[in-house]
Design an enzyme around this catalytic site. Structure first.
Site, PDB file in Angstrom:
ATOM      1  N   HIS A  95     -25.306 -31.985  13.627  1.00 57.67           N
ATOM      2  CA  HIS A  95     -25.487 -32.289  15.051  1.00 57.67           C
ATOM      3  C   HIS A  95     -24.446 -33.328  15.476  1.00 57.67           C
ATOM      4  CE1 HIS A  95     -27.190 -33.831  18.782  1.00 57.67           C
ATOM      5  NE2 HIS A  95     -27.739 -32.635  18.892  1.00 57.67           N
ATOM      6  N   GLU A 143     -22.010 -27.233  21.400  1.00 58.14           N
ATOM      7  CA  GLU A 143     -22.374 -28.251  22.398  1.00 58.14           C
ATOM      8  C   GLU A 143     -21.180 -29.167  22.648  1.00 58.14           C
ATOM      9  OE1 GLU A 143     -27.006 -29.135  21.817  1.00 58.14           O
ATOM     10  OE2 GLU A 143     -25.747 -30.286  20.468  1.00 58.14           O
TER      11      GLU A 143
HETATM   12  O1  G3P Z   1     -29.491 -31.147  20.356  1.00 60.07           O
HETATM   13  C1  G3P Z   1     -29.441 -30.910  21.710  1.00 60.07           C
HETATM   14  C2  G3P Z   1     -28.495 -31.752  22.404  1.00 60.07           C
HETATM   15  O2  G3P Z   1     -27.569 -32.454  21.735  1.00 60.07           O
HETATM   16  C3  G3P Z   1     -28.276 -31.541  23.825  1.00 60.07           C
HETATM   17  O3  G3P Z   1     -28.874 -32.636  24.401  1.00 60.07           O
HETATM   18  O4  G3P Z   1     -29.937 -33.879  26.156  1.00 60.07           O
HETATM   19  O5  G3P Z   1     -27.867 -32.589  26.636  1.00 60.07           O
HETATM   20  O6  G3P Z   1     -29.996 -31.376  26.221  1.00 60.07           O
HETATM   21  P1  G3P Z   1     -29.191 -32.603  25.949  1.00 60.07           P
END
Ligand code: G3P
Length: 222
Positions: A95, A143
């Site tokens: 992560h 992400e």
């Molecule tokens: O693990 C999920 C993450 O890193 C995204 O976080 O708060 O942007 O949905 P968020």
């Protein structure tokens, strides 16, 4: 309690709403929404809460991280085998808030497989997604780090990251999840239109005043 697509994973991180009794309530809301909608919802929990949530919330739970040290004389590590024994069906790997180098990623994927944990390899961009797909995790979750925890979703701000990542995993058969800033049904729907197989998110649910209402909305976007 296995994972299946389309999939929404809520990472509880270490938000105060995400551990202990509060986190259990949130996971019960998730399980209720999963039951009502037929969608697959899973929670990535604190290692300390895995067993309790797996038993008492009735939804698939994942570890947020596992270590590569073998069983034995190691202190403070999260053994993949112990996570599985606690009821975890899988684990996040690498992560953005728990980054690993590539050799540790490979070792973690191998250890998790032996322990019977499904692996969700997190990547920051299309290049890492392509490299990661070659390692054949069970899922990749891309992400963009700069959007994590923000109010603008990856679907809106960086849609090309989703579509290019979908293309990057195409030959591998690894389903592509995406996340960062996802908060609405429209964010989810756009990601799915771009070819994602699901969503990894956190703050949009965990920090919401009414998480159940947000979850009810999000599953409509799948
Ligand atoms: O693990 C999920 C993450 O890193 C995204 O976080 O708060 O942007 O949905 P968020």
């Amino acid at each position: 309690m296995a994972l299946r697509t389309p999939l929404i994973i809520v990472n509880l991180k270490t938000y105060p709403q995400g551990f202990g009794d509060a986190g259990l309530g949130l996971c019960r809301d998730m399980a209720a929404v999963a039951d009502a909608s037929g969608a697959c919802l899973a929670a990535a929990t604190s290692a300390l809460d895995l067993r309790r949530y797996a038993i008492e919330a009735g939804l698939p739970v994942l570890a947020q991280h596992v270590d590569t040290a073998p069983a034995g004389a190691h202190t403070g590590t999260v053994l993949p085998e112990a996570a599985a024994a606690a009821g975890a069906v899988g684990t996040l790997v690498n992560h953005a808030e728990r980054q690993l180098d590539w050799s540790t990623i490979e070792a973690t994927l191998a250890r998790a497989r032996v322990a019977g944990l499904a692996t969700v390899l997190c990547t920051a961009d299309v290049e890492a997604t392509a490299l990661g797909a070659a390692l054949r995790p069970d899922y990749i979750a891309v992400e963009p780090p700069e959007l994590i925890g923000g109010d603008i979703s990856v679907s809106t701000a960086r849609p090309e990251v989703i579509s290019d990542s979908v293309a990057a995993v195409a030959g591998s058969g690894v389903p592509l999840l995406c996340g960062a800033g996802v908060k609405t049904q429209a964010d989810v729907a756009k990601a799915m239109e771009l070819g994602a197989a699901g969503i990894l998110l956190a703050s949009g649910v965990v920090k919401a005043p009414e998480p159940r209402a947000v979850l009810d909305e999000l599953v409509q976007g799948l």
